[in-house]
Design an enzyme around this catalytic site. Structure first.
Site, PDB file in Angstrom:
ATOM      1  N   SER A   1       0.819  -1.213   0.000  1.00  0.00           N
ATOM      2  CA  SER A   1       0.000   0.000   0.000  1.00  0.00           C
ATOM      3  C   SER A   1       0.856   1.267   0.000  1.00  0.00           C
ATOM      4  O   SER A   1       0.460   2.283  -0.554  1.00  0.00           O
ATOM      5  CB  SER A   1      -0.917   0.015   1.221  1.00  0.00           C
ATOM      6  OG  SER A   1      -1.645  -1.185   1.293  1.00  0.00           O
TER       7      SER A   1
ATOM      8  N   GLU B   1       3.790  -0.419  14.628  1.00  0.00           N
ATOM      9  CA  GLU B   1       4.285   0.867  14.153  1.00  0.00           C
ATOM     10  C   GLU B   1       5.209   1.540  15.155  1.00  0.00           C
ATOM     11  O   GLU B   1       6.224   2.152  14.773  1.00  0.00           O
ATOM     12  CB  GLU B   1       3.109   1.797  13.806  1.00  0.00           C
ATOM     13  CG  GLU B   1       2.235   1.305  12.653  1.00  0.00           C
ATOM     14  CD  GLU B   1       1.236   0.217  13.024  1.00  0.00           C
ATOM     15  OE1 GLU B   1       1.109  -0.084  14.232  1.00  0.00           O
ATOM     16  OE2 GLU B   1       0.578  -0.337  12.130  1.00  0.00           O
TER      17      GLU B   1
ATOM     18  N   PHE C   1      -1.594   5.617  11.176  1.00  0.00           N
ATOM     19  CA  PHE C   1      -0.959   4.646  12.072  1.00  0.00           C
ATOM     20  C   PHE C   1       0.440   5.093  12.482  1.00  0.00           C
ATOM     21  O   PHE C   1       0.836   4.970  13.632  1.00  0.00           O
ATOM     22  CB  PHE C   1      -0.906   3.263  11.413  1.00  0.00           C
ATOM     23  CG  PHE C   1      -2.249   2.757  10.975  1.00  0.00           C
ATOM     24  CD1 PHE C   1      -3.384   2.990  11.742  1.00  0.00           C
ATOM     25  CD2 PHE C   1      -2.400   2.045   9.793  1.00  0.00           C
ATOM     26  CE1 PHE C   1      -4.638   2.527  11.350  1.00  0.00           C
ATOM     27  CE2 PHE C   1      -3.643   1.578   9.386  1.00  0.00           C
ATOM     28  CZ  PHE C   1      -4.758   1.824  10.163  1.00  0.00           C
TER      29      PHE C   1
ATOM     30  N   HIS D   1      -1.769   7.581   2.552  1.00  0.00           N
ATOM     31  CA  HIS D   1      -3.209   7.502   2.838  1.00  0.00           C
ATOM     32  C   HIS D   1      -3.653   8.617   3.791  1.00  0.00           C
ATOM     33  O   HIS D   1      -4.394   8.396   4.748  1.00  0.00           O
ATOM     34  CB  HIS D   1      -3.578   6.128   3.412  1.00  0.00           C
ATOM     35  CG  HIS D   1      -3.374   5.007   2.437  1.00  0.00           C
ATOM     36  ND1 HIS D   1      -2.123   4.633   1.982  1.00  0.00           N
ATOM     37  CD2 HIS D   1      -4.250   4.211   1.799  1.00  0.00           C
ATOM     38  CE1 HIS D   1      -2.253   3.650   1.122  1.00  0.00           C
ATOM     39  NE2 HIS D   1      -3.527   3.374   0.979  1.00  0.00           N
TER      40      HIS D   1
ATOM     41  N   ASP E   1     -12.391   2.709   3.311  1.00  0.00           N
ATOM     42  CA  ASP E   1     -11.943   2.165   4.597  1.00  0.00           C
ATOM     43  C   ASP E   1     -12.475   2.958   5.785  1.00  0.00           C
ATOM     44  O   ASP E   1     -12.611   2.431   6.883  1.00  0.00           O
ATOM     45  CB  ASP E   1     -10.404   2.111   4.659  1.00  0.00           C
ATOM     46  CG  ASP E   1      -9.861   0.826   4.044  1.00  0.00           C
ATOM     47  OD1 ASP E   1     -10.636  -0.138   3.894  1.00  0.00           O
ATOM     48  OD2 ASP E   1      -8.665   0.790   3.707  1.00  0.00           O
TER      49      ASP E   1
ATOM     50  N   GLN F   1      -8.885   4.841   9.409  1.00  0.00           N
ATOM     51  CA  GLN F   1      -7.633   4.925   8.645  1.00  0.00           C
ATOM     52  C   GLN F   1      -7.433   6.310   8.010  1.00  0.00           C
ATOM     53  O   GLN F   1      -6.490   6.509   7.264  1.00  0.00           O
ATOM     54  CB  GLN F   1      -7.598   3.887   7.521  1.00  0.00           C
ATOM     55  CG  GLN F   1      -8.567   2.731   7.661  1.00  0.00           C
ATOM     56  CD  GLN F   1      -7.937   1.470   8.181  1.00  0.00           C
ATOM     57  OE1 GLN F   1      -6.964   0.999   7.610  1.00  0.00           O
ATOM     58  NE2 GLN F   1      -8.453   0.940   9.271  1.00  0.00           N
TER      59      GLN F   1
ATOM     60  N   ARG G   1      -3.410   8.431  -1.167  1.00  0.00           N
ATOM     61  CA  ARG G   1      -3.724   7.155  -1.795  1.00  0.00           C
ATOM     62  C   ARG G   1      -4.118   7.314  -3.264  1.00  0.00           C
ATOM     63  O   ARG G   1      -3.739   6.513  -4.104  1.00  0.00           O
ATOM     64  CB  ARG G   1      -4.881   6.491  -1.046  1.00  0.00           C
ATOM     65  CG  ARG G   1      -5.426   5.292  -1.774  1.00  0.00           C
ATOM     66  CD  ARG G   1      -6.580   4.607  -1.050  1.00  0.00           C
ATOM     67  NE  ARG G   1      -7.019   3.480  -1.866  1.00  0.00           N
ATOM     68  CZ  ARG G   1      -8.264   3.316  -2.296  1.00  0.00           C
ATOM     69  NH1 ARG G   1      -9.211   4.161  -1.952  1.00  0.00           N
ATOM     70  NH2 ARG G   1      -8.581   2.275  -3.039  1.00  0.00           N
TER      71      ARG G   1
HETATM   72  C1  LIG Z   1      -2.613  -0.250  13.446  1.00  0.00           C
HETATM   73  C2  LIG Z   1      -2.852  -0.780  12.088  1.00  0.00           C
HETATM   74  N1  LIG Z   1      -1.811  -1.004  11.270  1.00  0.00           N
HETATM   75  C3  LIG Z   1      -2.022  -1.455  10.023  1.00  0.00           C
HETATM   76  C4  LIG Z   1      -3.282  -1.696   9.572  1.00  0.00           C
HETATM   77  C5  LIG Z   1      -3.511  -2.129   8.144  1.00  0.00           C
HETATM   78  N2  LIG Z   1      -3.965  -3.525   8.103  1.00  0.00           N
HETATM   79  C6  LIG Z   1      -5.270  -3.831   7.930  1.00  0.00           C
HETATM   80  S1  LIG Z   1      -5.556  -5.475   7.972  1.00  0.00           S
HETATM   81  C7  LIG Z   1      -3.896  -5.806   8.175  1.00  0.00           C
HETATM   82  C8  LIG Z   1      -3.414  -7.209   8.300  1.00  0.00           C
HETATM   83  C9  LIG Z   1      -4.097  -7.920   9.419  1.00  0.00           C
HETATM   84  O1  LIG Z   1      -3.743  -9.259   9.456  1.00  0.00           O
HETATM   85  P1  LIG Z   1      -4.459 -10.227  10.483  1.00  0.00           P
HETATM   86  O2  LIG Z   1      -4.507  -9.577  11.821  1.00  0.00           O
HETATM   87  O3  LIG Z   1      -3.777 -11.533  10.406  1.00  0.00           O
HETATM   88  O4  LIG Z   1      -5.945 -10.271   9.964  1.00  0.00           O
HETATM   89  P2  LIG Z   1      -6.712 -11.395   9.104  1.00  0.00           P
HETATM   90  O5  LIG Z   1      -5.719 -12.360   8.574  1.00  0.00           O
HETATM   91  O6  LIG Z   1      -7.635 -12.046  10.062  1.00  0.00           O
HETATM   92  O7  LIG Z   1      -7.446 -10.662   8.037  1.00  0.00           O
HETATM   93  C10 LIG Z   1      -3.162  -4.616   8.208  1.00  0.00           C
HETATM   94  C11 LIG Z   1      -1.712  -4.546   8.359  1.00  0.00           C
HETATM   95  C12 LIG Z   1      -4.350  -1.441  10.466  1.00  0.00           C
HETATM   96  N3  LIG Z   1      -5.630  -1.615  10.113  1.00  0.00           N
HETATM   97  N4  LIG Z   1      -4.109  -1.005  11.708  1.00  0.00           N
END
Ligand SMILES: Cc1ncc(C[n+]2csc(CCOP(=O)(O)OP(=O)(O)O)c2C)c(N)n1
Ligand SMILES: [Mg+2]
Lengths: 321, 274
Positions: A43, A64, A89, A115, A123, A127, A173
């Site tokens: 992203s 982060e 973030f 973003h 979203d 975000q 974005r």
């Molecule tokens: C604090 C934060 N950092 C980054 C993101 C961006 N983000 C959204 S989903 C995701 C991956 C999440 O993976 P996981 O927790 O394994 O979820 P799942 O596999 O169940 O979809 C990221 C990095 C976010 N939403 N919040």
């Protein structure tokens, strides 16, 4: 030359993509450049760097705050270190680390928040980064950059790499229109006057620079001469350029995709008060969280288009008379 | 809403929930199918069997609380909410569009029955601990359930919460880690490995149960064991498959955050319906 003739505003790349490409070029030129990611490399476009320079790419996981301090450690050991995530973030989760490990410690970390604003769209507010200018500018010693198009981003990311002190770069974005011609020079701290106006001046940044140009075009058709200044460096602010616009047009409209009560507007107002007080209007986002929707729907509803800017400009002009 | 412990009935609900998930994300043209599909059995078991709640009385003080800490899986929560009668089924396809109650991430301003607005990863377990502590202060039988992503638990705050939960013996909270082994940019093992995960939670003092997160009977048994465990919090490590139920989404990192096309939706609905 009319505004329309001067600016074609052809659609270009998103500023986040230009950032990713600039990183790759920096990586090729300088083996000292390193990049940290917190599971958003596709992203933020840092995956381009990661692919070409896997040894200089540090995967920090979704963490982060940890990433900021790791980046600070790299930067204080002589590396040209970039850390990137969504702006919301990287600043909100990492603020303490930015304050203590970077700003206070005077460590030249390069922090990139993609973003930004509400134009991320679907979203939604969790975000959306609508307070990042305020947060980044409040960090002492930080330089805060907010490029408007791919040309500006490429140039400013490359300049930021060798700038003394910590830097925050605000990217978006969406794909955005190209404002600058390739090869345009940018000087950190020196605003770009894109259009000289007689009646009023838009002082603007990021996504709203192109919209301000379009607003100037709308106003031109009504016989109103509106100038546009691109504040690609929000900190340190180019007070001389702002004072000159205040003197020559006596009327400023600050336009930003950010909370109006804590963003570029209040900083411009301070500069204006200190130099040449004049009529001012503040166009941006009120102190509330938006919602989900397509970027187009949101930009319309939250009045981030050229038409809306023209309305604010007319309001400012009415006060001037 | 009719609660049930019958596995056949729960499976039927899960099937409808999966259909809603892929359909609404396709309609929205964006969203997160993978992590929504992996959590279906967990949410269906909780909302239709385990949790004490009443869609007709969403402010009932003694209700159990549910937090979808991995807020991007909103479609599974919305589908379960709609099936349970909290919100309308017929507008699920407005997901992510302007004015919809079905915002991109769970948003309490639009659906007050949601216990939390989420979307920024890492904060839900702490929030749940606060709710669990409030319930204990009030001598309420409320239990708190928090669904975490495996990628999400890379956030340091999760482990601060883990320490708190064990130290303060918060036994009315149950965390569920949706261990689907994929996060945003790829496989967890390539980004920030979590293993040995169960050992970590045990070392932090949690009653740690490993279950097949798609097996209703196993989930029912684990939630019962969690409720019966006194003096420590419980975490369920739910072994799941990201994209479960749709062959081309299963275990495929691409479908973390990409919507199915119309053709893909047709295929997905066929497979789910079969
Ligand atoms: C604090 C934060 N950092 C980054 C993101 C961006 N983000 C959204 S989903 C995701 C991956 C999440 O993976 P996981 O927790 O394994 O979820 P799942 O596999 O169940 O979809 C990221 C990095 C976010 N939403 N919040
Ligand atoms: Mg996962």
């Amino acid at each position: 030359m009319s505004v329309k003739e001067k600016f074609e505003l052809k659609m270009g790349a998103a500023t986040r993509e230009a950032f990713g490409k600039a990183l790759v070029e920096l990586g090729r030129e300088d083996s000292n450049v390193v990049v940290c990611d917190a599971d958003l490399s596709k992203s933020t476009f840092t995956h381009l760097f990661g692919k070409e320079f896997p040894k200089r790419f540090f995967s920090c996981g979704i963490a982060e705050a940890d990433m900021i301090s790791i980046g600070a450690g790299l930067a204080s050991s002589g590396k040209i270190a970039f850390v990137a995530s969504f702006s919301a973030f990287v600043l909100n989760k990492g603020f303490e680390q930015l304050r203590v490990n970077v700003a206070y410690a005077q460590v030249p970390l390069r922090v990139v928040g993609t973003h930004s604003g509400i134009s991320i769209g679907e979203d939604g507010p969790s975000q959306m980064s609508v307070e990042d200018i305020s947060l980044a500018c409040s960090l002492a010693g930080f330089t805060v950059l907010s490029p408007a198009d791919e040309v500006a981003t490429f140039a400013l990311v490359k300049a930021a790499a060798y700038h003394p002190g910590p830097v925050f770069i605000r990217a978006g974005r969406l794909k955005v229109p190209v404002i600058y011609t390739a090869g345009q020079k940018f000087e950190i701290g020196k605003a770009n006057t894109l259009i000289e106006g007689k009646d009023l001046t838009f002082i603007t940044t990021g996504l709203l620079v192109a919209e301000s140009i379009r607003a100037a075009e709308i106003l031109e058709a009504e016989g109103i001469s509106a100038g546009v200044i691109d504040i690609h460096t929000i900190k340190p602010l180019d007070k001389a350029a702002i004072a000159a616009a205040a003197r020559s047009t006596g009327c400023l409209v600050v336009a930003e995709e950010h909370f109006t009560d804590s963003g570029l507007g209040v900083k411009v107002a301070q500069a204006v008060c200190e130099t040449h007080p004049c009529i001012m209007e503040f166009h941006g986002i009120g102190n509330y969280y938006a919602e989900s929707g397509t970027p187009e729907d949101l930009l319309t509803k939250y009045k981030m288009t050229a038409k809306d800017l023209a309305v604010t400009a007319r309001k400012a002009l009415a006060r001037k008379k | 809403m009719q609660k049930t412990s019958d596995i056949g009935e729960l499976q039927a609900i899960a099937k409808r929930v999966r259909q809603h998930i892929v359909t609404m994300i396709c309609a929205a043209k964006s969203g997160h199918p993978g992590g929504s599909l992996s959590a279906v059995e967990t949410l269906v078991t909780l909302y239709f069997d385990v949790m004490r709640h009443d869609p007709a009385n969403p402010t009932w003080p003694e209700r159990d609380r549910f937090i979808l800490s991995k807020g991007h899986a909103a479609p599974v929560l919305y589908s379960v909410f709609a099936e349970a009668g909290y919100t309308p089924i017929d507008s699920l396809n407005t997901l992510r569009s302007l004015g919809s109650i079905y915002q991109g991430h769970p948003d309490r301003r639009y659906i007050p029955a949601l216990e939390a607005s989420t979307g920024s990863l890492g904060v839900g377990l702490s929030l749940g601990l606060g709710m669990a502590e409030a319930a204990r202060l009030d001598n309420s039988p409320t239990r708190v359930y928090v669904v975490l992503g495996d990628g999400e638990i890379q956030e340091g705050q999760i482990w601060e919460a883990a320490m708190y939960g064990a130290f303060h013996k918060v036994d009315n909270i149950c965390a569920i880690v949706d261990y689907n082994r994929i996060q945003l940019d790829g496989f967890v093992k390539d980004i920030m490995e979590l293993e040995p995960l169960a050992d970590k939670w045990r070392a932090f003092g949690w009653n740690t149960l490993e279950v097949d997160g798609h097996d209703f009977a196993a989930l029912q048994k684990a939630f019962a064991e969690a409720a019966a465990t006194k003096g420590k919090p419980t975490v369920l490590i739910a072994h799941t498959i990201k994209g479960k139920g749709v062959s081309f989404m299963e275990n495929n990192p691409k479908f973390h955050g990409v919507a199915p096309t119309k053709e893909e939706l047709e295929k997905a609905l066929q497979e789910i319906g079969a």
